[in-house]
Scaffold this motif. Sequence first.
Motif, PDB file in Angstrom:
ATOM      1  N   GLY A  10       0.833  -1.214   0.000  1.00 13.06           N
ATOM      2  CA  GLY A  10       0.000   0.000   0.000  1.00 13.06           C
ATOM      3  C   GLY A  10       0.857   1.250   0.000  1.00 13.06           C
ATOM      4  N   LEU A  15       0.902   6.810   4.531  1.00  5.18           N
ATOM      5  CA  LEU A  15       2.027   6.347   5.343  1.00  5.18           C
ATOM      6  C   LEU A  15       2.961   5.440   4.546  1.00  5.18           C
ATOM      7  CD1 LEU A  15      -0.004   5.531   8.586  1.00  5.18           C
ATOM      8  CD2 LEU A  15       1.684   7.349   8.350  1.00  5.18           C
ATOM      9  N   ARG A  35      -1.839  -1.580  -5.854  1.00  2.00           N
ATOM     10  CA  ARG A  35      -2.757  -2.366  -6.700  1.00  2.00           C
ATOM     11  C   ARG A  35      -3.137  -1.663  -7.992  1.00  2.00           C
ATOM     12  NH1 ARG A  35      -8.251  -1.953  -2.990  1.00  2.00           N
ATOM     13  NH2 ARG A  35      -7.872   0.156  -2.241  1.00  2.00           N
ATOM     14  N   ARG A  39      -0.876   4.407 -11.127  1.00  2.00           N
ATOM     15  CA  ARG A  39      -0.479   5.181  -9.942  1.00  2.00           C
ATOM     16  C   ARG A  39       0.865   4.698  -9.397  1.00  2.00           C
ATOM     17  NH1 ARG A  39      -4.521   4.023  -6.326  1.00  2.00           N
ATOM     18  NH2 ARG A  39      -3.380   5.239  -4.798  1.00  2.00           N
ATOM     19  N   ASP A  60      -1.882  -6.667  -4.914  1.00  4.16           N
ATOM     20  CA  ASP A  60      -3.178  -6.442  -4.268  1.00  4.16           C
ATOM     21  C   ASP A  60      -3.245  -7.407  -3.091  1.00  4.16           C
ATOM     22  OD1 ASP A  60      -5.803  -6.400  -3.431  1.00  4.16           O
ATOM     23  OD2 ASP A  60      -6.668  -6.510  -5.444  1.00  4.16           O
ATOM     24  N   VAL A  61      -3.171  -6.868  -1.878  1.00  8.12           N
ATOM     25  CA  VAL A  61      -3.081  -7.744  -0.704  1.00  8.12           C
ATOM     26  C   VAL A  61      -4.396  -8.445  -0.396  1.00  8.12           C
ATOM     27  CG1 VAL A  61      -1.239  -6.307   0.289  1.00  8.12           C
ATOM     28  CG2 VAL A  61      -3.607  -5.995   1.068  1.00  8.12           C
ATOM     29  N   ASN A  87       1.611  -2.498   5.451  1.00 12.76           N
ATOM     30  CA  ASN A  87       1.009  -1.190   5.692  1.00 12.76           C
ATOM     31  C   ASN A  87      -0.386  -1.052   5.076  1.00 12.76           C
ATOM     32  OD1 ASN A  87       1.079   1.960   5.950  1.00 12.76           O
ATOM     33  ND2 ASN A  87       0.788   1.546   3.764  1.00 12.76           N
ATOM     34  N   GLY A  89      -4.075  -0.951   4.119  1.00  9.05           N
ATOM     35  CA  GLY A  89      -5.225  -1.152   4.992  1.00  9.05           C
ATOM     36  C   GLY A  89      -6.426  -0.364   4.518  1.00  9.05           C
ATOM     37  N   VAL A 140       1.387  -2.768  10.405  1.00  9.22           N
ATOM     38  CA  VAL A 140       0.849  -1.450  10.757  1.00  9.22           C
ATOM     39  C   VAL A 140      -0.587  -1.638  11.248  1.00  9.22           C
ATOM     40  CG1 VAL A 140       0.434   0.912  10.036  1.00  9.22           C
ATOM     41  CG2 VAL A 140       2.379  -0.364   9.071  1.00  9.22           C
ATOM     42  N   SER A 141      -0.692  -1.644  12.576  1.00 12.79           N
ATOM     43  CA  SER A 141      -1.957  -1.908  13.241  1.00 12.79           C
ATOM     44  C   SER A 141      -2.567  -0.585  13.701  1.00 12.79           C
ATOM     45  CB  SER A 141      -1.694  -2.859  14.411  1.00 12.79           C
ATOM     46  OG  SER A 141      -2.884  -3.210  15.037  1.00 12.79           O
ATOM     47  N   TYR A 157     -13.057  -2.696  11.139  1.00  8.82           N
ATOM     48  CA  TYR A 157     -11.687  -2.195  11.304  1.00  8.82           C
ATOM     49  C   TYR A 157     -11.079  -2.695  12.610  1.00  8.82           C
ATOM     50  CZ  TYR A 157      -7.777   1.108  11.063  1.00  8.82           C
ATOM     51  OH  TYR A 157      -6.520   1.674  11.007  1.00  8.82           O
ATOM     52  N   LYS A 161      -7.807  -5.302  12.963  1.00  4.35           N
ATOM     53  CA  LYS A 161      -6.513  -4.909  13.540  1.00  4.35           C
ATOM     54  C   LYS A 161      -6.161  -5.778  14.755  1.00  4.35           C
ATOM     55  CE  LYS A 161      -5.350  -1.554  10.681  1.00  4.35           C
ATOM     56  NZ  LYS A 161      -4.251  -1.736   9.715  1.00  4.35           N
ATOM     57  N   GLY A 188      -0.523   6.250  15.498  1.00  2.00           N
ATOM     58  CA  GLY A 188      -1.264   7.418  16.009  1.00  2.00           C
ATOM     59  C   GLY A 188      -2.284   7.856  14.967  1.00  2.00           C
ATOM     60  N   VAL A 190      -3.228  10.008  12.060  1.00  3.88           N
ATOM     61  CA  VAL A 190      -2.370  10.685  11.089  1.00  3.88           C
ATOM     62  C   VAL A 190      -3.175  11.286   9.933  1.00  3.88           C
ATOM     63  CG1 VAL A 190      -0.333  10.407   9.630  1.00  3.88           C
ATOM     64  CG2 VAL A 190      -0.626   8.929  11.625  1.00  3.88           C
ATOM     65  N   THR A 192      -3.871  11.452   6.738  1.00  2.27           N
ATOM     66  CA  THR A 192      -3.818  10.783   5.428  1.00  2.27           C
ATOM     67  C   THR A 192      -5.259  10.737   4.920  1.00  2.27           C
ATOM     68  OG1 THR A 192      -4.225   8.638   6.446  1.00  2.27           O
ATOM     69  CG2 THR A 192      -1.906   9.287   6.184  1.00  2.27           C
TER      70      THR A 192
HETATM   71  P1  NAP Z   1      -4.418   5.636   3.210  1.00  2.00           P
HETATM   72  O1  NAP Z   1      -3.826   6.951   2.865  1.00  2.00           O
HETATM   73  O2  NAP Z   1      -5.860   5.386   2.968  1.00  2.00           O
HETATM   74  O3  NAP Z   1      -3.536   4.510   2.510  1.00  2.00           O
HETATM   75  C1  NAP Z   1      -3.897   3.181   2.551  1.00  2.00           C
HETATM   76  C2  NAP Z   1      -3.073   2.457   1.531  1.00  2.00           C
HETATM   77  O4  NAP Z   1      -3.441   1.076   1.525  1.00  2.00           O
HETATM   78  C3  NAP Z   1      -3.315   2.973   0.117  1.00  2.00           C
HETATM   79  O5  NAP Z   1      -2.081   3.025  -0.572  1.00  2.00           O
HETATM   80  C4  NAP Z   1      -4.219   1.902  -0.474  1.00  2.00           C
HETATM   81  O6  NAP Z   1      -4.132   1.765  -1.863  1.00  2.00           O
HETATM   82  C5  NAP Z   1      -3.633   0.688   0.172  1.00  2.00           C
HETATM   83  N1  NAP Z   1      -4.499  -0.473   0.030  1.00  2.00           N
HETATM   84  C6  NAP Z   1      -5.761  -0.642   0.456  1.00  2.00           C
HETATM   85  N2  NAP Z   1      -6.224  -1.836   0.053  1.00  2.00           N
HETATM   86  C7  NAP Z   1      -5.210  -2.424  -0.641  1.00  2.00           C
HETATM   87  C8  NAP Z   1      -5.064  -3.664  -1.307  1.00  2.00           C
HETATM   88  N3  NAP Z   1      -6.068  -4.553  -1.368  1.00  2.00           N
HETATM   89  N4  NAP Z   1      -3.882  -3.945  -1.900  1.00  2.00           N
HETATM   90  C9  NAP Z   1      -2.865  -3.070  -1.871  1.00  2.00           C
HETATM   91  N5  NAP Z   1      -2.951  -1.864  -1.278  1.00  2.00           N
HETATM   92  C10 NAP Z   1      -4.117  -1.550  -0.672  1.00  2.00           C
HETATM   93  O7  NAP Z   1      -4.226   5.327   4.759  1.00  2.00           O
HETATM   94  P2  NAP Z   1      -2.975   5.458   5.735  1.00  2.00           P
HETATM   95  O8  NAP Z   1      -3.413   6.308   6.841  1.00  2.00           O
HETATM   96  O9  NAP Z   1      -1.737   5.761   4.993  1.00  2.00           O
HETATM   97  O10 NAP Z   1      -2.951   3.962   6.292  1.00  2.00           O
HETATM   98  C11 NAP Z   1      -1.807   3.126   6.257  1.00  2.00           C
HETATM   99  C12 NAP Z   1      -1.956   2.103   7.373  1.00  2.00           C
HETATM  100  O11 NAP Z   1      -1.947   2.772   8.633  1.00  2.00           O
HETATM  101  C13 NAP Z   1      -3.265   1.318   7.332  1.00  2.00           C
HETATM  102  O12 NAP Z   1      -3.025  -0.034   7.635  1.00  2.00           O
HETATM  103  C14 NAP Z   1      -4.089   1.955   8.434  1.00  2.00           C
HETATM  104  O13 NAP Z   1      -5.059   1.077   8.961  1.00  2.00           O
HETATM  105  C15 NAP Z   1      -3.019   2.321   9.425  1.00  2.00           C
HETATM  106  N6  NAP Z   1      -3.405   3.359  10.381  1.00  2.00           N
HETATM  107  C16 NAP Z   1      -3.658   4.617   9.960  1.00  2.00           C
HETATM  108  C17 NAP Z   1      -4.025   5.586  10.902  1.00  2.00           C
HETATM  109  C18 NAP Z   1      -4.307   7.012  10.505  1.00  2.00           C
HETATM  110  O14 NAP Z   1      -4.717   7.796  11.380  1.00  2.00           O
HETATM  111  N7  NAP Z   1      -4.106   7.407   9.254  1.00  2.00           N
HETATM  112  C19 NAP Z   1      -4.125   5.244  12.261  1.00  2.00           C
HETATM  113  C20 NAP Z   1      -3.858   3.946  12.646  1.00  2.00           C
HETATM  114  C21 NAP Z   1      -3.483   3.005  11.717  1.00  2.00           C
HETATM  115  P3  NAP Z   1      -5.134   2.572  -2.862  1.00  2.00           P
HETATM  116  O15 NAP Z   1      -4.530   3.924  -2.974  1.00  2.00           O
HETATM  117  O16 NAP Z   1      -5.076   1.769  -4.111  1.00  2.00           O
HETATM  118  O17 NAP Z   1      -6.479   2.587  -2.220  1.00  2.00           O
END
Ligand code: NAP
Length: 234
Positions: A10, A15, A35, A39, A60-61, A87, A89, A140-141, A157, A161, A188, A190, A192
């Motif tokens: 991802g 992140l 995936r 991009r 594609d996970v 990562n 999610g 990344v939980s 969700y 996790k 934390g 974040v 995104t």
């Molecule tokens: P994000 O900006 O939505 O990025 C999520 C990434 O996961 C995107 O690149 C997305 O790809 C990819 N993804 C989703 N499904 C996928 C699949 N089937 N195969 C491959 N890639 C896939 O979110 P983020 O905040 O960076 O999240 C990264 C991780 O941190 C996640 O596991 C999330 O649960 C965890 N997290 C985030 C926060 C927060 O506050 N942001 C807090 C706690 C934990 P696409 O662009 O193709 O959709």
Amino acid sequence: MSSKVAVVTGALKGLGFEVARQLARRDYQVIVTGRDAARGGTAQEKLVGEGLKTEFRLLDVANTSSIEQFTTALLRERGRVDVLVNNAGIMIDGERPTTLPEYASVIERTFITNALGPYLLCRALVPAMVKNGYGRVVNVSSGMGQLSEMNGGYPGYRMSKTALNAVTRIFADETRGSNVLVNSVCPGWVRTDMGGKGATRSIEQGIETIVWLATLPDGSPSGSFFRDKKPMTW
Ligand code: NAP
């Protein structure tokens, strides 16, 4: 010795993209995965434009065949993998299910991406790490999967996790004594696409502990859950 091979899932935005960039800056050979080929090409161009040696591969996970193809080709071509950052999610509880089939669909899709995909990637890649005598797996939980602090809402969700944390414990146990370290991290809240604009942390702050765990020195902890480089309860 050649530099270490790191896989980030991802990694086309959020992140994951920043983790890929930071590991590449530390001279890891980073396999940027996602995936979407178009991009992926854009993300790869950006990193190469910064002088970083990264490579994009489709992954594609949520798709078992994609995981199988990716891991088979990677091990055949590189013969090793040193770091895996699970990562990728999704958080889709916002689709607001009301019927049982809708709940089932949200929970199932989330579980497949957030927990089963990471499990299968570990299943495929961790044996090569053990054989090589080196490995760092970072799952990344989220604090939302913490049983000791479990609140209501977001069932898909949260449960995914918690299950991802179980994946950490399973592989930490299976790799004990092998210099493969498997840990979970909560980045934390974040800013995104997932966290939203109101989140309290920048992406740079969010990835700090992820990168720290991906680059842990030998003899560091395995089978733990971290936030801000400190252990947290499950
Ligand atoms: P994000 O900006 O939505 O990025 C999520 C990434 O996961 C995107 O690149 C997305 O790809 C990819 N993804 C989703 N499904 C996928 C699949 N089937 N195969 C491959 N890639 C896939 O979110 P983020 O905040 O960076 O999240 C990264 C991780 O941190 C996640 O596991 C999330 O649960 C965890 N997290 C985030 C926060 C927060 O506050 N942001 C807090 C706690 C934990 P696409 O662009 O193709 O959709």
